[in-house]
Design a protein around this motif. Structure first.
Motif, PDB file in Angstrom:
ATOM      1  N   PHE A  26      -9.982   7.475   0.570  1.00 17.09           N
ATOM      2  CA  PHE A  26      -8.882   7.315  -0.383  1.00 17.09           C
ATOM      3  C   PHE A  26      -8.600   5.842  -0.672  1.00 17.09           C
ATOM      4  N   ARG A  27      -8.674   4.995   0.361  1.00 17.62           N
ATOM      5  CA  ARG A  27      -8.456   3.558   0.144  1.00 17.62           C
ATOM      6  C   ARG A  27      -9.554   2.970  -0.740  1.00 17.62           C
ATOM      7  N   ARG A  31      -9.061   1.272  -4.426  1.00 19.12           N
ATOM      8  CA  ARG A  31      -9.498  -0.099  -4.671  1.00 19.12           C
ATOM      9  C   ARG A  31     -10.431  -0.169  -5.884  1.00 19.12           C
ATOM     10  N   VAL A  32     -11.377   0.759  -5.973  1.00 18.50           N
ATOM     11  CA  VAL A  32     -12.302   0.787  -7.115  1.00 18.50           C
ATOM     12  C   VAL A  32     -11.536   1.037  -8.408  1.00 18.50           C
ATOM     13  N   ARG A  33     -10.576   1.951  -8.362  1.00 14.75           N
ATOM     14  CA  ARG A  33      -9.780   2.249  -9.562  1.00 14.75           C
ATOM     15  C   ARG A  33      -8.991   1.019 -10.004  1.00 14.75           C
ATOM     16  N   MET A  34      -8.448   0.274  -9.057  1.00 19.79           N
ATOM     17  CA  MET A  34      -7.697  -0.929  -9.406  1.00 19.79           C
ATOM     18  C   MET A  34      -8.610  -2.001  -9.987  1.00 19.79           C
ATOM     19  N   GLU A  35      -9.811  -2.140  -9.426  1.00 18.79           N
ATOM     20  CA  GLU A  35     -10.771  -3.110  -9.969  1.00 18.79           C
ATOM     21  C   GLU A  35     -11.168  -2.748 -11.394  1.00 18.79           C
ATOM     22  N   GLN A  36     -11.356  -1.458 -11.657  1.00 16.13           N
ATOM     23  CA  GLN A  36     -11.688  -1.012 -13.009  1.00 16.13           C
ATOM     24  C   GLN A  36     -10.533  -1.251 -13.966  1.00 16.13           C
ATOM     25  N   ASP A  37      -9.315  -0.973 -13.522  1.00 17.87           N
ATOM     26  CA  ASP A  37      -8.132  -1.232 -14.357  1.00 17.87           C
ATOM     27  C   ASP A  37      -8.031  -2.715 -14.699  1.00 17.87           C
ATOM     28  N   TRP A  38      -8.308  -3.560 -13.734  1.00 22.43           N
ATOM     29  CA  TRP A  38      -8.247  -5.008 -13.951  1.00 22.43           C
ATOM     30  C   TRP A  38      -9.245  -5.422 -15.029  1.00 22.43           C
ATOM     31  N   MET A  55      -2.776  -2.407  -3.172  1.00 16.43           N
ATOM     32  CA  MET A  55      -3.077  -1.784  -1.891  1.00 16.43           C
ATOM     33  C   MET A  55      -1.828  -1.724  -1.007  1.00 16.43           C
ATOM     34  N   ALA A  56      -0.960  -2.712  -1.117  1.00 17.64           N
ATOM     35  CA  ALA A  56       0.309  -2.677  -0.381  1.00 17.64           C
ATOM     36  C   ALA A  56       1.179  -1.526  -0.886  1.00 17.64           C
ATOM     37  N   GLN A  57       1.172  -1.287  -2.185  1.00 17.70           N
ATOM     38  CA  GLN A  57       1.908  -0.151  -2.746  1.00 17.70           C
ATOM     39  C   GLN A  57       1.305   1.163  -2.260  1.00 17.70           C
ATOM     40  N   TYR A  58      -0.019   1.207  -2.162  1.00 14.22           N
ATOM     41  CA  TYR A  58      -0.685   2.415  -1.679  1.00 14.22           C
ATOM     42  C   TYR A  58      -0.280   2.718  -0.236  1.00 14.22           C
ATOM     43  N   GLU A  59      -0.154   1.690   0.585  1.00 18.57           N
ATOM     44  CA  GLU A  59       0.222   1.893   1.984  1.00 18.57           C
ATOM     45  C   GLU A  59       1.595   2.543   2.112  1.00 18.57           C
ATOM     46  N   LEU A  62       3.188   8.200  -1.098  1.00 17.19           N
ATOM     47  CA  LEU A  62       3.269   9.549  -0.546  1.00 17.19           C
ATOM     48  C   LEU A  62       1.889  10.050  -0.131  1.00 17.19           C
ATOM     49  N   ARG A  63       0.857   9.728  -0.893  1.00 16.52           N
ATOM     50  CA  ARG A  63      -0.495  10.183  -0.569  1.00 16.52           C
ATOM     51  C   ARG A  63      -0.901   9.696   0.823  1.00 16.52           C
ATOM     52  N   ARG A  64      -0.573   8.478   1.135  1.00 15.41           N
ATOM     53  CA  ARG A  64      -0.902   7.927   2.450  1.00 15.41           C
ATOM     54  C   ARG A  64      -0.176   8.696   3.551  1.00 15.41           C
ATOM     55  N   LYS A  65       1.075   9.039   3.308  1.00 10.90           N
ATOM     56  CA  LYS A  65       1.846   9.781   4.305  1.00 10.90           C
ATOM     57  C   LYS A  65       1.371  11.223   4.437  1.00 10.90           C
ATOM     58  N   LEU A  66       0.883  11.800   3.353  1.00  9.36           N
ATOM     59  CA  LEU A  66       0.400  13.174   3.404  1.00  9.36           C
ATOM     60  C   LEU A  66      -0.877  13.320   4.221  1.00  9.36           C
ATOM     61  N   LEU A  67      -1.569  12.224   4.468  1.00  9.28           N
ATOM     62  CA  LEU A  67      -2.768  12.286   5.303  1.00  9.28           C
ATOM     63  C   LEU A  67      -2.446  12.750   6.721  1.00  9.28           C
ATOM     64  N   TRP A  68      -1.211  12.569   7.154  1.00 12.34           N
ATOM     65  CA  TRP A  68      -0.832  13.021   8.490  1.00 12.34           C
ATOM     66  C   TRP A  68      -0.907  14.536   8.605  1.00 12.34           C
ATOM     67  N   LEU A  69      -0.962  15.234   7.476  1.00 10.41           N
ATOM     68  CA  LEU A  69      -1.116  16.685   7.521  1.00 10.41           C
ATOM     69  C   LEU A  69      -2.450  17.086   8.131  1.00 10.41           C
TER      70      LEU A  69
END
Length: 88
Positions: A26-27, A31-38, A55-59, A62-69
């Motif tokens: 997911f990270r 990162r690839v999506r952000m590079e493409q957007d740039w 990447m700080a926003q990603y951390e 909610l998606r990052r927190k849902l990984l604990w599932l």
């Protein structure tokens, strides 16, 4: 008792490997999506700072927190199964 201990150890290892793999995937996708957007938007400024901020926003997302599932759902299902088997 030994079987339960074995389940906890090997299950924990398997779930940890799954968690780490999904987290890395997911990270990397983010990162690839952000590079493409740039590149597509032709944004002015520092590219590395833009990606670091994203990447700080990603951390904090909610998606990052849902990984604990990955841990919560299987452990809950096995606990429920053991409880239903032993007490019904």
């Amino acid at each position: 008792m030994v079987a339960l201990l074995r389940l906890v150890i090997f299950g924990g290892i398997a779930l940890t490997l799954l968690y780490l793999g999904l987290s890395w995937h997911f990270r990397a996708r983010r990162r690839v999506r952000m590079e493409q957007d740039w590149e597509e938007a032709g944004r002015p400024g520092n590219r590395d700072a833009y990606i670091a901020e994203g990447m700080a926003q990603y951390e904090r997302s909610l998606r990052r927190k849902l990984l604990w599932l990955v841990y919560i759902l299987p452990v809950s299902a096995i606990t429920l199964l053991i409880w239903l088997t032993n007490f019904n």
